[in-house]
Design a protein around this motif. Structure first.
Motif, PDB file in Angstrom:
ATOM      1  N   GLY A   4      38.918 -60.128  88.522  1.00  0.00           N
ATOM      2  CA  GLY A   4      39.381 -59.277  87.447  1.00  0.00           C
ATOM      3  C   GLY A   4      38.277 -58.870  86.496  1.00  0.00           C
ATOM      4  N   VAL A   5      38.669 -58.212  85.416  1.00  0.00           N
ATOM      5  CA  VAL A   5      37.728 -57.754  84.396  1.00  0.00           C
ATOM      6  C   VAL A   5      37.839 -58.673  83.187  1.00  0.00           C
ATOM      7  N   HIS A   6      36.725 -59.283  82.794  1.00  0.00           N
ATOM      8  CA  HIS A   6      36.690 -60.213  81.672  1.00  0.00           C
ATOM      9  C   HIS A   6      35.899 -59.589  80.528  1.00  0.00           C
ATOM     10  N   THR A   7      36.402 -59.718  79.315  1.00  0.00           N
ATOM     11  CA  THR A   7      35.762 -59.094  78.150  1.00  0.00           C
ATOM     12  C   THR A   7      35.045 -60.140  77.311  1.00  0.00           C
ATOM     13  N   GLU A   8      33.810 -59.838  76.976  1.00  0.00           N
ATOM     14  CA  GLU A   8      33.031 -60.658  76.044  1.00  0.00           C
ATOM     15  C   GLU A   8      32.535 -59.741  74.921  1.00  0.00           C
ATOM     16  N   VAL A   9      32.541 -60.253  73.692  1.00  0.00           N
ATOM     17  CA  VAL A   9      32.126 -59.463  72.530  1.00  0.00           C
ATOM     18  C   VAL A   9      30.868 -60.065  71.932  1.00  0.00           C
ATOM     19  N   ILE A  10      29.842 -59.231  71.765  1.00  0.00           N
ATOM     20  CA  ILE A  10      28.601 -59.663  71.116  1.00  0.00           C
ATOM     21  C   ILE A  10      28.629 -59.187  69.669  1.00  0.00           C
ATOM     22  N   SER A  11      28.562 -60.135  68.745  1.00  0.00           N
ATOM     23  CA  SER A  11      28.572 -59.814  67.316  1.00  0.00           C
ATOM     24  C   SER A  11      27.149 -59.535  66.843  1.00  0.00           C
ATOM     25  N   LEU A  12      26.966 -58.447  66.110  1.00  0.00           N
ATOM     26  CA  LEU A  12      25.642 -58.002  65.679  1.00  0.00           C
ATOM     27  C   LEU A  12      25.381 -58.320  64.208  1.00  0.00           C
ATOM     28  N   THR A  13      24.110 -58.581  63.919  1.00  0.00           N
ATOM     29  CA  THR A  13      23.634 -58.757  62.548  1.00  0.00           C
ATOM     30  C   THR A  13      22.633 -57.647  62.246  1.00  0.00           C
ATOM     31  N   LYS A  14      22.793 -57.011  61.102  1.00  0.00           N
ATOM     32  CA  LYS A  14      21.855 -55.951  60.717  1.00  0.00           C
ATOM     33  C   LYS A  14      20.615 -56.567  60.097  1.00  0.00           C
ATOM     34  N   ASN A  15      19.448 -56.084  60.516  1.00  0.00           N
ATOM     35  CA  ASN A  15      18.174 -56.653  60.073  1.00  0.00           C
ATOM     36  C   ASN A  15      17.396 -55.759  59.123  1.00  0.00           C
ATOM     37  N   THR A  16      17.988 -54.705  58.637  1.00  0.00           N
ATOM     38  CA  THR A  16      17.290 -53.822  57.700  1.00  0.00           C
ATOM     39  C   THR A  16      18.107 -53.657  56.427  1.00  0.00           C
ATOM     40  N   ASN A  17      17.388 -53.486  55.304  1.00  0.00           N
ATOM     41  CA  ASN A  17      18.019 -53.379  53.982  1.00  0.00           C
ATOM     42  C   ASN A  17      17.425 -52.209  53.208  1.00  0.00           C
ATOM     43  N   ASN A  18      18.291 -51.489  52.515  1.00  0.00           N
ATOM     44  CA  ASN A  18      17.860 -50.376  51.680  1.00  0.00           C
ATOM     45  C   ASN A  18      17.935 -50.771  50.205  1.00  0.00           C
ATOM     46  N   PHE A  19      16.849 -50.506  49.491  1.00  0.00           N
ATOM     47  CA  PHE A  19      16.767 -50.790  48.058  1.00  0.00           C
ATOM     48  C   PHE A  19      16.614 -49.482  47.289  1.00  0.00           C
ATOM     49  N   ARG A  20      17.382 -49.383  46.228  1.00  0.00           N
ATOM     50  CA  ARG A  20      17.229 -48.267  45.286  1.00  0.00           C
ATOM     51  C   ARG A  20      16.879 -48.889  43.933  1.00  0.00           C
ATOM     52  N   ILE A  21      15.622 -48.702  43.503  1.00  0.00           N
ATOM     53  CA  ILE A  21      15.131 -49.281  42.251  1.00  0.00           C
ATOM     54  C   ILE A  21      15.158 -48.199  41.179  1.00  0.00           C
ATOM     55  N   ILE A  22      15.881 -48.470  40.089  1.00  0.00           N
ATOM     56  CA  ILE A  22      16.075 -47.470  39.038  1.00  0.00           C
ATOM     57  C   ILE A  22      15.487 -47.983  37.732  1.00  0.00           C
ATOM     58  N   LEU A  23      14.623 -47.178  37.124  1.00  0.00           N
ATOM     59  CA  LEU A  23      14.082 -47.476  35.796  1.00  0.00           C
ATOM     60  C   LEU A  23      14.718 -46.520  34.798  1.00  0.00           C
ATOM     61  N   GLN A  66      20.474 -35.537  27.776  1.00  0.00           N
ATOM     62  CA  GLN A  66      20.344 -36.287  29.011  1.00  0.00           C
ATOM     63  C   GLN A  66      18.971 -36.938  29.033  1.00  0.00           C
ATOM     64  N   VAL A  67      18.855 -37.984  29.806  1.00  0.00           N
ATOM     65  CA  VAL A  67      17.573 -38.643  29.931  1.00  0.00           C
ATOM     66  C   VAL A  67      17.282 -38.839  31.407  1.00  0.00           C
ATOM     67  N   ALA A  68      16.027 -38.714  31.776  1.00  0.00           N
ATOM     68  CA  ALA A  68      15.634 -38.890  33.169  1.00  0.00           C
ATOM     69  C   ALA A  68      15.406 -40.357  33.483  1.00  0.00           C
ATOM     70  N   VAL A  69      15.748 -40.752  34.690  1.00  0.00           N
ATOM     71  CA  VAL A  69      15.473 -42.097  35.182  1.00  0.00           C
ATOM     72  C   VAL A  69      14.645 -41.979  36.452  1.00  0.00           C
ATOM     73  N   ALA A  70      13.755 -42.933  36.650  1.00  0.00           N
ATOM     74  CA  ALA A  70      12.946 -42.960  37.864  1.00  0.00           C
ATOM     75  C   ALA A  70      13.706 -43.723  38.944  1.00  0.00           C
ATOM     76  N   VAL A  71      13.760 -43.153  40.152  1.00  0.00           N
ATOM     77  CA  VAL A  71      14.477 -43.764  41.263  1.00  0.00           C
ATOM     78  C   VAL A  71      13.540 -43.868  42.456  1.00  0.00           C
ATOM     79  N   ALA A  72      13.289 -45.097  42.898  1.00  0.00           N
ATOM     80  CA  ALA A  72      12.449 -45.337  44.075  1.00  0.00           C
ATOM     81  C   ALA A  72      13.309 -45.961  45.162  1.00  0.00           C
ATOM     82  N   GLU A  73      13.190 -45.439  46.395  1.00  0.00           N
ATOM     83  CA  GLU A  73      13.963 -45.960  47.515  1.00  0.00           C
ATOM     84  C   GLU A  73      13.029 -46.572  48.550  1.00  0.00           C
ATOM     85  N   LEU A  74      13.347 -47.811  48.965  1.00  0.00           N
ATOM     86  CA  LEU A  74      12.540 -48.547  49.924  1.00  0.00           C
ATOM     87  C   LEU A  74      13.464 -49.160  50.982  1.00  0.00           C
ATOM     88  N   THR A  75      12.925 -49.399  52.173  1.00  0.00           N
ATOM     89  CA  THR A  75      13.654 -50.092  53.224  1.00  0.00           C
ATOM     90  C   THR A  75      12.824 -51.258  53.717  1.00  0.00           C
TER      91      THR A  75
END
Length: 345
Positions: A166-185, A251-260
């Motif tokens: 027959g057909v047997h099902t197996e599930v592989i659970s994944l973990t994400k290894n990347t992160n996104n940062f948004r740094i706001i001043l 209004q006031v401006a804020v600095a936004v830096a994005e990193l991964t």
């Protein structure tokens, strides 16, 4: 016994033999409508290790590389798939292997430029060789990353391949290894003072860690220090007075830096550093993991620290400058304010 009896007996033997063959044959008419009795494995993938606690495989994963190793750790099968087929509700990889114990390893998202795994050869490559390394650039002795990394996922599972048809099902659970940062001043000001912008040209942002090499089991290996630099720096604007009865439209401006960055681990000490670009002086230096875990309790207290870091893949961190001086009384991580009791960052 006359000839008629002999013929009748012979017919009965032939019929019995045919029936026995029919019963023991996996591909015979008795199995019509039920498929044959071969052994197949349906390998499914799920990505529910996120803050939504819901399977996001179809929307987040764009490529799968599956490697199958025998009990001695030698590669016996590999398959790679990518594109729109992964988004189908019934997506799975089918395997037909001899009954035995196998280790299934999945590296997902390694078909781009950000991460590399070794070229695998059936019958030669071992499980221990299937490490993943993040690509990096160099300036002198400094290794750095300044781009939005491809989303990387890892999964591993041991199965015992059964002889049951027959057909047997197996599930592989994944973990994400990347992160996104948004740094706001963001600039704040005393009452009566005119709000001023944060000039993004005055600041240099980075996150420093040594997490660019992942072993086959997704543990971090020894690596050089890597400086993650912003792949985007922009200016955003916010209202300085939210009172609907007010006529002020400032209004006031804020600095936004994005990193991964690559995977965050509790036994590592990544540091977020913001410097004055002109002088090189540190404006702030923040232990990323320590501050990220300060708000873990506001989400799910039952999680251990590593599970939280694996589930949470996006961090919005806001810091405040007051009248031109750094304000160290609080920091906002995602939507939670952390009071620092006047400690210096």
């Amino acid at each position: 016994m006359n000839i008629t009896a002999h013929i009748s007996k012979l017919k009965m033997l032939v019929a019995a033999f045919a029936m026995a063959s029919t019963i023991t044959s996996c591909d015979s008419v008795i199995y019509d409508g039920e498929g044959d009795c071969s052994v197949k494995y349906r390998i499914e993938f799920e990505y529910e290790r996120n803050m939504e606690f819901a399977d996001a495989f179809a929307s987040k994963v764009n490529s799968v590389a599956l490697y199958v190793f025998d009990k001695s750790g030698v590669l016996v099968h590999q398959a790679v798939e990518s594109g729109a087929s992964l988004a189908a509700d019934d997506y799975a990889m089918m395997l037909e292997l001899a009954p035995a114990q196998y280790d299934l390893l999945a590296w997902c998202g390694v078909n781009g430029q950000s991460f590399n795994v070794p070229t695998a050869t059936v019958g030669q490559t071992t499980l221990e060789q299937m490490k993943c390394t993040m690509a990096r650039k160099r300036t002198g002795d400094t290794a750095y990353v300044d781009e939005d990394l491809d989303a990387l996922f890892h999964g591993i599972k041991r199965i015992n391949y059964t002889e049951e048809a027959g057909v047997h099902t197996e599930v592989i659970s994944l973990t994400k290894n990347t992160n996104n940062f948004r740094i706001i001043l963001q600039q704040t000001w005393s009452e009566g003072n005119t709000p001023s912008d944060v000039d993004i040209e005055n600041f240099e942002f980075s996150i420093i860690d040594n997490n660019g090499k992942m072993d086959y089991d997704n543990s971090l290996m020894a690596d050089e220090q890597i400086t993650y630099r912003p792949w985007d720096i922009t200016t955003g604007y916010v209202d300085v007075d939210a009172d609907i009865s007010s006529t002020r439209a400032n209004q006031v401006a804020v600095a936004v830096a994005e990193l991964t960055t690559a995977r965050l681990m509790t036994d590592h000490e990544p540091i977020l550093v913001v410097k004055n670009k002109a002088t090189g002086e540190k404006v702030l230096s923040v232990p990323v993991v320590d501050y990220a875990l300060l708000v873990k309790g506001n989400y799910n207290r039952h999680m251990d620290d590593q599970e939280y870091l694996d589930r949470q893949d996006e961090y919005n961190m806001t810091f405040f400058i007051h009248n031109g001086q750094w304000l160290s009384s609080s920091i906002i991580i995602n939507s939670w304010r952390v009071v620092l009791n006047n400690q210096t960052l």
